[in-house]
Design a protein around this motif. Sequence first.
Motif, PDB file in Angstrom:
ATOM      1  N   LYS A 230      -6.042 -26.117  12.087  1.00 20.23           N
ATOM      2  CA  LYS A 230      -6.912 -27.332  11.847  1.00 20.23           C
ATOM      3  C   LYS A 230      -8.339 -26.967  12.385  1.00 20.23           C
ATOM      4  N   ASP A 231      -9.268 -27.163  11.773  1.00 16.63           N
ATOM      5  CA  ASP A 231     -10.678 -27.018  12.054  1.00 16.63           C
ATOM      6  C   ASP A 231     -11.083 -25.709  12.094  1.00 16.63           C
ATOM      7  N   LYS A 232     -10.231 -24.710  11.348  1.00 13.08           N
ATOM      8  CA  LYS A 232     -10.631 -23.187  11.856  1.00 13.08           C
ATOM      9  C   LYS A 232     -11.182 -22.837  10.402  1.00 13.08           C
ATOM     10  N   THR A 233     -12.008 -21.828  10.388  1.00 14.51           N
ATOM     11  CA  THR A 233     -12.658 -21.164   9.124  1.00 14.51           C
ATOM     12  C   THR A 233     -11.628 -20.058   8.773  1.00 14.51           C
ATOM     13  N   PRO A 234     -11.467 -19.798   7.332  1.00 12.70           N
ATOM     14  CA  PRO A 234     -10.600 -18.669   7.032  1.00 12.70           C
ATOM     15  C   PRO A 234     -10.975 -17.183   7.969  1.00 12.70           C
ATOM     16  N   LEU A 235     -11.992 -17.139   8.516  1.00 17.82           N
ATOM     17  CA  LEU A 235     -12.176 -15.842   9.467  1.00 17.82           C
ATOM     18  C   LEU A 235     -11.724 -16.112  10.366  1.00 17.82           C
ATOM     19  N   GLU A 236     -11.695 -17.250  10.953  1.00 19.77           N
ATOM     20  CA  GLU A 236     -10.968 -17.644  12.542  1.00 19.77           C
ATOM     21  C   GLU A 236      -9.463 -17.508  12.107  1.00 19.77           C
ATOM     22  N   ILE A 237      -9.075 -17.885  11.086  1.00 23.27           N
ATOM     23  CA  ILE A 237      -7.466 -17.999  10.764  1.00 23.27           C
ATOM     24  C   ILE A 237      -7.265 -16.409  10.768  1.00 23.27           C
ATOM     25  N   LEU A 238      -7.834 -15.532   9.763  1.00 22.47           N
ATOM     26  CA  LEU A 238      -7.560 -14.259   9.787  1.00 22.47           C
ATOM     27  C   LEU A 238      -7.499 -13.452  11.185  1.00 22.47           C
ATOM     28  N   GLU A 239      -8.419 -13.634  12.158  1.00 27.70           N
ATOM     29  CA  GLU A 239      -8.507 -13.080  13.367  1.00 27.70           C
ATOM     30  C   GLU A 239      -7.388 -13.683  14.217  1.00 27.70           C
ATOM     31  N   ASN A 240      -6.868 -14.798  13.981  1.00 22.78           N
ATOM     32  CA  ASN A 240      -5.679 -15.329  14.525  1.00 22.78           C
ATOM     33  C   ASN A 240      -4.291 -14.361  14.447  1.00 22.78           C
ATOM     34  N   VAL A 241      -4.198 -14.309  13.182  1.00 28.26           N
ATOM     35  CA  VAL A 241      -3.222 -13.675  12.617  1.00 28.26           C
ATOM     36  C   VAL A 241      -3.081 -12.127  13.027  1.00 28.26           C
ATOM     37  N   ALA A 242      -4.503 -11.522  12.994  1.00 26.00           N
ATOM     38  CA  ALA A 242      -4.468 -10.172  13.702  1.00 26.00           C
ATOM     39  C   ALA A 242      -4.215 -10.170  14.947  1.00 26.00           C
ATOM     40  N   LEU A 243      -4.526 -11.024  15.980  1.00 24.20           N
ATOM     41  CA  LEU A 243      -4.183 -11.259  17.104  1.00 24.20           C
ATOM     42  C   LEU A 243      -2.636 -11.379  17.395  1.00 24.20           C
ATOM     43  N   SER A 244      -2.138 -12.401  16.605  1.00 23.16           N
ATOM     44  CA  SER A 244      -0.742 -12.610  16.889  1.00 23.16           C
ATOM     45  C   SER A 244       0.138 -11.525  16.533  1.00 23.16           C
ATOM     46  N   ARG A 245      -0.281 -10.581  15.611  1.00 18.31           N
ATOM     47  CA  ARG A 245       0.390  -9.574  15.053  1.00 18.31           C
ATOM     48  C   ARG A 245      -0.037  -8.318  15.764  1.00 18.31           C
ATOM     49  N   LYS A 246      -0.941  -8.365  16.529  1.00 20.11           N
ATOM     50  CA  LYS A 246      -1.371  -7.127  17.144  1.00 20.11           C
ATOM     51  C   LYS A 246      -2.010  -6.039  16.426  1.00 20.11           C
ATOM     52  N   TYR A 247      -2.455  -6.498  15.280  1.00 14.95           N
ATOM     53  CA  TYR A 247      -3.239  -5.618  14.420  1.00 14.95           C
ATOM     54  C   TYR A 247      -4.463  -5.299  14.786  1.00 14.95           C
ATOM     55  N   LEU A 248      -4.712  -4.221  15.839  1.00 18.26           N
ATOM     56  CA  LEU A 248      -5.921  -4.044  16.543  1.00 18.26           C
ATOM     57  C   LEU A 248      -6.170  -2.414  16.380  1.00 18.26           C
ATOM     58  N   ILE A 249      -7.270  -2.246  16.500  1.00 16.06           N
ATOM     59  CA  ILE A 249      -7.666  -0.870  16.576  1.00 16.06           C
ATOM     60  C   ILE A 249      -8.183  -0.321  18.076  1.00 16.06           C
ATOM     61  N   LYS A 250      -8.771   0.855  18.025  1.00 16.32           N
ATOM     62  CA  LYS A 250      -8.952   1.406  19.424  1.00 16.32           C
ATOM     63  C   LYS A 250     -10.063   0.586  20.080  1.00 16.32           C
ATOM     64  N   GLY A 251      -9.878   0.097  21.362  1.00 21.16           N
ATOM     65  CA  GLY A 251     -10.769  -0.637  22.044  1.00 21.16           C
ATOM     66  C   GLY A 251     -10.489  -2.051  22.007  1.00 21.16           C
ATOM     67  N   GLY A 252      -9.264  -2.359  21.213  1.00 23.71           N
ATOM     68  CA  GLY A 252      -8.792  -3.783  21.222  1.00 23.71           C
ATOM     69  C   GLY A 252      -9.359  -4.704  20.334  1.00 23.71           C
ATOM     70  N   GLU A 253     -10.152  -4.087  19.245  1.00 20.38           N
ATOM     71  CA  GLU A 253     -10.968  -4.879  18.258  1.00 20.38           C
ATOM     72  C   GLU A 253      -9.961  -5.026  17.135  1.00 20.38           C
ATOM     73  N   ILE A 254     -10.261  -6.097  16.480  1.00 24.85           N
ATOM     74  CA  ILE A 254      -9.330  -6.557  15.427  1.00 24.85           C
ATOM     75  C   ILE A 254      -9.485  -5.823  14.112  1.00 24.85           C
ATOM     76  N   ASP A 255      -8.217  -5.111  13.646  1.00 27.82           N
ATOM     77  CA  ASP A 255      -8.112  -4.399  12.446  1.00 27.82           C
ATOM     78  C   ASP A 255      -8.197  -5.296  11.352  1.00 27.82           C
ATOM     79  N   TYR A 256      -9.529  -5.632  10.592  1.00 26.39           N
ATOM     80  CA  TYR A 256      -9.498  -6.623   9.615  1.00 26.39           C
ATOM     81  C   TYR A 256      -8.948  -6.192   8.451  1.00 26.39           C
TER      82      TYR A 256
END
Length: 277
Positions: A230-256
Motif C-alpha cells: 500500500k502506497d509504495k512505488t514499484p521501486l520501493e517494492i523491489l527494494e523491499n523484496v531485496a531486503l527481505s530476501r537479503k539480495y545484497l552486494i558488498k557494503g549491504g547495498e541492494i542487488d537490483y
Amino acid sequence: MQKINWFPGHMKKALRMMQEEIKNIDALIYVLDGRAPKACLNPEFVSLAKGKPILFVINKIDLSDQKKIDEIKRELKDENNAILELNSTASGAIKLVESALNKLCQKIIDRYKSKGVNYFVRAMVVGVPNSGKSTLVNNLCGNARAITGDKPGVTKGKQWVKLSNNIEVLDTPGTLWPNLIDEKNARKLAFIGSIKDEIISSEELSLFLIEELCESYPKEFCERYGLDIKDKTPLEILENVALSRKYLIKGGEIDYERTAKAIIDDFRKGRIGRITL
C-alpha cells in the motif's frame, strides 16, 4: 523505458516462408501463451490465415488464471475456429488436437471421402517466440523431432511432422511482428520471455511487472513476498523484496539486478500464482 522492438532477420524470413506455405495448408494451429494470450495475437498471422480455419491452443494453462482464460475464449470464439486450452507438456494433447483439427476440416475431409480419397489434413503451427509451439509439436509426434528451448528464437526453419495417418503439421519459428506499436503488449511479451532478455534492462522490466501485478493480482503478490504494498512505488517494492530476501552486494547495498531477475522468474514459473495479464 526504451521502445521494445525485436525483429531479427530469421523472423522476416519465417514470415515469408509462412506466406509461401499457406496455400499448402488446411488450417492454422495458433499457440497462445495463457499468461498473456491477447498480447500473443500477432496481426501478421490474421492476414496470413486468409480465411482458413484456426485452432487456437491456449498453452501453459497450468500457469494461467482460468477466469480470465474463459473470458478470452468467449472473445476468440468464431464459427471458423476452435479453441483448446492445455499444457503442451502434458500427455493426451495429441487426441485433443487431432479431434479439433478433424472437426475444423470436416467439410474438405468429407468432400474427398465421397470421391474415395483418404484426405491428409495439413496444418501450420504458429505463435510468438517461447509460446511452447515446438514443445507441443514434440508432444504430438511422440518424440523430439522439433528442437525446443526456453529462449525465443530456437526454431529457425520449417519442420513438417506427421501426427497420425491423416494429419501432418508444419512447425514454424516463433515470430513477432515488425513494429510492436502497443507498448503495453510489448511489455507483456517481454514478461513472458517472447522477447530476448538481453535487449531489455531486467531492472526496468521488473518495475513494470511489479506495477502490473500489484494492480491485477495484489493479493497473490503480497502473499508471495510477505509485503505490504500500500502506497509504495514499484521501486520501493523491489527494494523491499531485496531486503527481505537479503539480495545484497558488498557494503549491504541492494542487488537490483538479482532481485529484478528473481521477480521476473517467479512470474514466469508460476510461483506468484496463476496469472493472466
